[in-house]
Scaffold this active site. Structure first.
Site, PDB file in Angstrom:
ATOM      1  N   THR A  85       3.051   2.015   3.631  1.00  0.00           N
ATOM      2  CA  THR A  85       3.604   0.657   3.688  1.00  0.00           C
ATOM      3  C   THR A  85       2.673  -0.328   2.983  1.00  0.00           C
ATOM      4  O   THR A  85       2.514  -1.475   3.400  1.00  0.00           O
ATOM      5  CB  THR A  85       3.811   0.225   5.150  1.00  0.00           C
ATOM      6  N   HIS A  86       2.063   0.132   1.914  1.00  0.00           N
ATOM      7  CA  HIS A  86       1.158  -0.702   1.125  1.00  0.00           C
ATOM      8  C   HIS A  86       1.796  -0.924  -0.246  1.00  0.00           C
ATOM      9  O   HIS A  86       1.720  -0.066  -1.120  1.00  0.00           O
ATOM     10  CB  HIS A  86      -0.206  -0.035   0.979  1.00  0.00           C
ATOM     11  N   ARG A  87       2.426  -2.068  -0.422  1.00  0.00           N
ATOM     12  CA  ARG A  87       3.145  -2.356  -1.663  1.00  0.00           C
ATOM     13  C   ARG A  87       2.175  -2.835  -2.737  1.00  0.00           C
ATOM     14  O   ARG A  87       1.614  -3.930  -2.660  1.00  0.00           O
ATOM     15  CB  ARG A  87       4.215  -3.423  -1.416  1.00  0.00           C
TER      16      ARG A  87
END
Length: 214
Positions: A85-87
């Site tokens: 969940t690290h854009r």
């Protein structure tokens, strides 16, 4: 519980419980002598383990597919995308909970083909496809797809060489030896465990002819 030793291993079809891990056949194994085993130590960040099996997620879970006759060396890691969940296209990489659904981007299924050999401490990144008969060298970091019967190594892993000539690889894939019935595979094991492709092909033809005549 069995005594840990480097000569012992786990057959994956006997130990895997995660419904998002799909094991083909009954021959693939993991050398578990120096850690807690395939599911606990090798497969990372994949929803469906004992603690996360009942989680209700807002996205589809990437799947892990492992073919038959796969050999996985000790302390290898297969990194899945369930916690990604690290854009990197956002200014801040931090996974703020109020935007977590937007932050998640699936990497796609990870597929390890039949007859693959993954060396000790190799690292497989999410969404990678490893072709039939490929070899992943020790300590390699695989960040992109690997062609069938290709040997890769390094960080990031790059092709070192192919195990056979291109025309032999094409014909090997066409033979589909890992789709053969167990009886045929067992009967032709002597030529499978060899490097004479013409002998393998001829043995396959003769076996099929005999079966068709009986």
């Amino acid at each position: 519980m069995k005594q840990k030793h480097w000569s012992k291993y786990q057959l994956l079809h006997e130990v895997v419980q995660n419904p998002n891990i799909h094991i083909k056949g009954k021959h693939s194994y993991y050398s578990d002598c120096w850690d807690n085993g395939f599911e606990d130590s090798v497969v990372r960040y994949l929803q469906g383990d004992e603690q996360s099996r009942d989680w209700q997620l807002a996205w589809d879970v990437d799947q892990l597919y492992i073919g038959d006759y796969v050999c996985i060396g000790s302390e290898a890691v297969i990194l899945m995308g369930g916690n990604h969940t690290h854009r990197m296209d956002w200014f801040c990489l931090y996974p703020f909970l109020e935007y977590i659904e937007e932050a998640y981007i699936g990497k796609g299924d990870t597929v390890i083909g039949d007859g693959v050999w993954i060396g000790m401490r190799a690292f497989i990144m999410p969404g990678v496809k490893i072709g039939e008969g490929a070899v992943i060298a020790t300590n390699s970091v695989v960040v992109k797809d690997v062609e069938p019967y290709c040997i890769v190594g390094g960080n990031p892993a790059k092709p070192v060489k192919h195990r056979f000539a291109p025309e032999v690889i094409t014909e090997l894939l066409a033979l589909k030896i890992y789709e053969w019935p167990e009886a045929k595979f067992a009967a032709l094991k002597r030529v499978i465990c060899g490097s004479d492709f013409q002998a393998l092909k001829q043995a396959s033809i003769e076996y099929d002819q005999q079966r068709n005549q009986s």
